[in-house]
Design a protein around this motif. Structure first.
Motif, short mmCIF file in Angstrom:
data_model
loop_
_atom_site.label_atom_id
_atom_site.label_comp_id
_atom_site.label_asym_id
_atom_site.label_seq_id
_atom_site.Cartn_x
_atom_site.Cartn_y
_atom_site.Cartn_z
N ILE A 63 -13.83 -7.07 0.90
CA ILE A 63 -13.02 -5.90 1.31
C ILE A 63 -11.64 -5.95 0.64
CG2 ILE A 63 -14.24 -5.63 3.50
CD1 ILE A 63 -11.96 -6.90 4.96
N ASN A 64 -10.99 -4.78 0.64
CA ASN A 64 -9.68 -4.66 -0.03
C ASN A 64 -8.80 -3.73 0.76
OD1 ASN A 64 -7.72 -4.81 -2.20
ND2 ASN A 64 -8.39 -2.76 -2.82
N ILE A 65 -7.50 -3.88 0.62
CA ILE A 65 -6.57 -2.92 1.21
C ILE A 65 -5.82 -2.23 0.07
CG2 ILE A 65 -4.67 -4.60 1.55
CD1 ILE A 65 -4.22 -2.92 4.25
N HIS A 66 -5.73 -0.91 0.20
CA HIS A 66 -5.14 -0.10 -0.87
C HIS A 66 -4.07 0.80 -0.24
CE1 HIS A 66 -5.07 2.17 -4.66
NE2 HIS A 66 -5.03 3.27 -3.90
N PRO A 67 -2.90 0.91 -0.85
CA PRO A 67 -1.79 1.63 -0.21
C PRO A 67 -1.81 3.15 -0.40
CG PRO A 67 -1.02 0.59 -2.22
CD PRO A 67 -2.47 0.21 -2.07
N SER A 68 -2.97 3.77 -0.16
CA SER A 68 -3.04 5.24 -0.11
C SER A 68 -4.22 5.62 0.79
CB SER A 68 -3.25 5.85 -1.51
OG SER A 68 -4.63 5.73 -1.89
N LEU A 69 -4.31 6.91 1.08
CA LEU A 69 -5.44 7.41 1.88
C LEU A 69 -6.56 7.75 0.91
CD1 LEU A 69 -3.50 9.68 4.40
CD2 LEU A 69 -4.49 7.43 4.83
N LEU A 70 -7.36 6.73 0.55
CA LEU A 70 -8.48 6.97 -0.38
C LEU A 70 -9.40 8.03 0.23
CD1 LEU A 70 -9.25 3.27 -1.38
CD2 LEU A 70 -8.13 5.02 -2.76
N PRO A 71 -10.04 8.86 -0.59
CA PRO A 71 -10.08 8.77 -2.06
C PRO A 71 -8.85 9.31 -2.80
CG PRO A 71 -11.42 10.60 -1.26
CD PRO A 71 -10.93 9.87 -0.04
N ALA A 72 -7.83 9.72 -2.07
CA ALA A 72 -6.63 10.18 -2.80
C ALA A 72 -5.89 8.98 -3.41
CB ALA A 72 -5.70 10.94 -1.85
N PHE A 73 -5.40 9.16 -4.63
CA PHE A 73 -4.51 8.17 -5.25
C PHE A 73 -5.15 6.80 -5.40
CE2 PHE A 73 -1.54 11.42 -5.31
CZ PHE A 73 -1.30 11.94 -4.04
N ALA A 74 -6.35 6.76 -5.93
CA ALA A 74 -6.93 5.47 -6.35
C ALA A 74 -6.13 4.98 -7.56
CB ALA A 74 -8.39 5.65 -6.72
N GLY A 75 -6.17 3.70 -7.83
CA GLY A 75 -5.47 3.18 -9.02
C GLY A 75 -4.10 2.63 -8.68
N LEU A 76 -3.16 2.78 -9.62
CA LEU A 76 -1.85 2.12 -9.52
C LEU A 76 -0.72 3.13 -9.27
CD1 LEU A 76 -2.25 -0.38 -12.51
CD2 LEU A 76 -2.43 -0.89 -10.08
N HIS A 77 0.47 2.60 -8.99
CA HIS A 77 1.68 3.42 -8.79
C HIS A 77 1.42 4.53 -7.77
CE1 HIS A 77 2.75 1.26 -12.37
NE2 HIS A 77 1.87 1.91 -13.10
N VAL A 78 0.69 4.20 -6.71
CA VAL A 78 0.20 5.23 -5.80
C VAL A 78 1.32 5.88 -5.00
CG1 VAL A 78 -2.05 4.10 -5.68
CG2 VAL A 78 -0.33 3.60 -3.94
N GLN A 79 2.39 5.09 -4.70
CA GLN A 79 3.46 5.67 -3.86
C GLN A 79 4.22 6.76 -4.67
OE1 GLN A 79 3.01 2.41 -4.46
NE2 GLN A 79 2.69 1.36 -2.48
N GLN A 80 4.54 6.43 -5.91
CA GLN A 80 5.24 7.43 -6.75
C GLN A 80 4.35 8.65 -6.97
OE1 GLN A 80 8.54 7.26 -7.71
NE2 GLN A 80 8.02 9.43 -7.99
N ARG A 81 3.06 8.44 -7.18
CA ARG A 81 2.15 9.57 -7.42
C ARG A 81 2.04 10.45 -6.18
NH1 ARG A 81 -2.79 6.31 -8.91
NH2 ARG A 81 -3.90 8.29 -8.73
#
Ligand code: GRF
Length: 203
Positions: free
Chosen positions: A105-123
């Protein structure tokens, strides 16, 4: 139940998991922490908690497969049953993902599927969304795209710069990840057609 945690940096999510285990909230033990970076502060956090640590530096391997074989060997030797990615900054190939499919498992700092990948806060800020947050998900071969276990929401404020939003999200990550790991360890997650069902039903 034995957990392995892969990190690359500060390890604040690792710390949340360490605290969750220590308090008894997560009925498991963290058997091994592996970092691909020797200077990751998360290694200090693990050592201070008396947890075994390993550095597996991807740069010292000829290609992704030998690197991942070494990760697998260390994790399997430690009897790890659940692998948690926590700020781990290397993309894992199908070799590693298939070996741990369903218990990775993984934790990702966005509400997937929105903003997958990097620099998610700026995006998120650039997109003008009013809410963002974090997602704990099962890792599959496609990056940031596996079945979602849990999410938490935070507001995006007009004054936010990326670091303000990242800080607000991180606070929620430290709450969400221990809860998601607890659900998995207690056998309360079930994937049916790529949707994770929580027993008893609790959203
Ligand atoms: C955090 O932004 C988190 O969302 C992502 O990795 C970053 C660093 O996390 N998973 P940590 O402090 O190293 O746990």
């Amino acid at each position: 139940f034995r957990i392995g945690v892969l990190i690359s940096g500060s390890g604040s999510n690792l710390q949340a998991l360490i605290d969750g285990v220590k308090s008894g909230f997560i009925p498991a033990e963290i058997a091994l922490v592996i970092s691909n970076k020797a200077d990751a502060y998360g290694l200090t956090r693990a050592r201070e908690a008396g947890i075994e640590t390993r550095v597996v530096d991807h740069k010292t391997f000829e290609g992704r497969s030998p690197f991942e074989h070494e990760l697998i060997r260390a994790l399997d030797d430690a009897g790890v049953e659940l692998v948690c990615l926590a700020g781990f900054m290397r993309v894992l190939t199908p070799l590693f993902v298939r070996h741990y499919l369903g218990r990775l498992i993984n934790i990702h700092p966005s509400l997937l599927p929105a903003f997958a990948g990097l620099h998610v806060q700026q995006r998120a800020i650039d997109a003008g969304v009013r809410f963002s947050g974090c997602t704990v998900h099962f890792v599959e071969e496609e990056v940031d795209a596996g079945p979602i276990i849990a999410q938490a929401v935070v507001p995006v404020l007009p004054s936010d710069r990326a670091e303000d939003l990242a800080k607000r999200i991180l606070t929620q990550e430290h709450r969400l990840y221990p809860w998601a790991v607890k659900l998995f360890v207690e056998g309360r997650t079930q994937v049916k057609e790529r949707v994770v069902h929580i027993q008893p039903a609790q959203w």
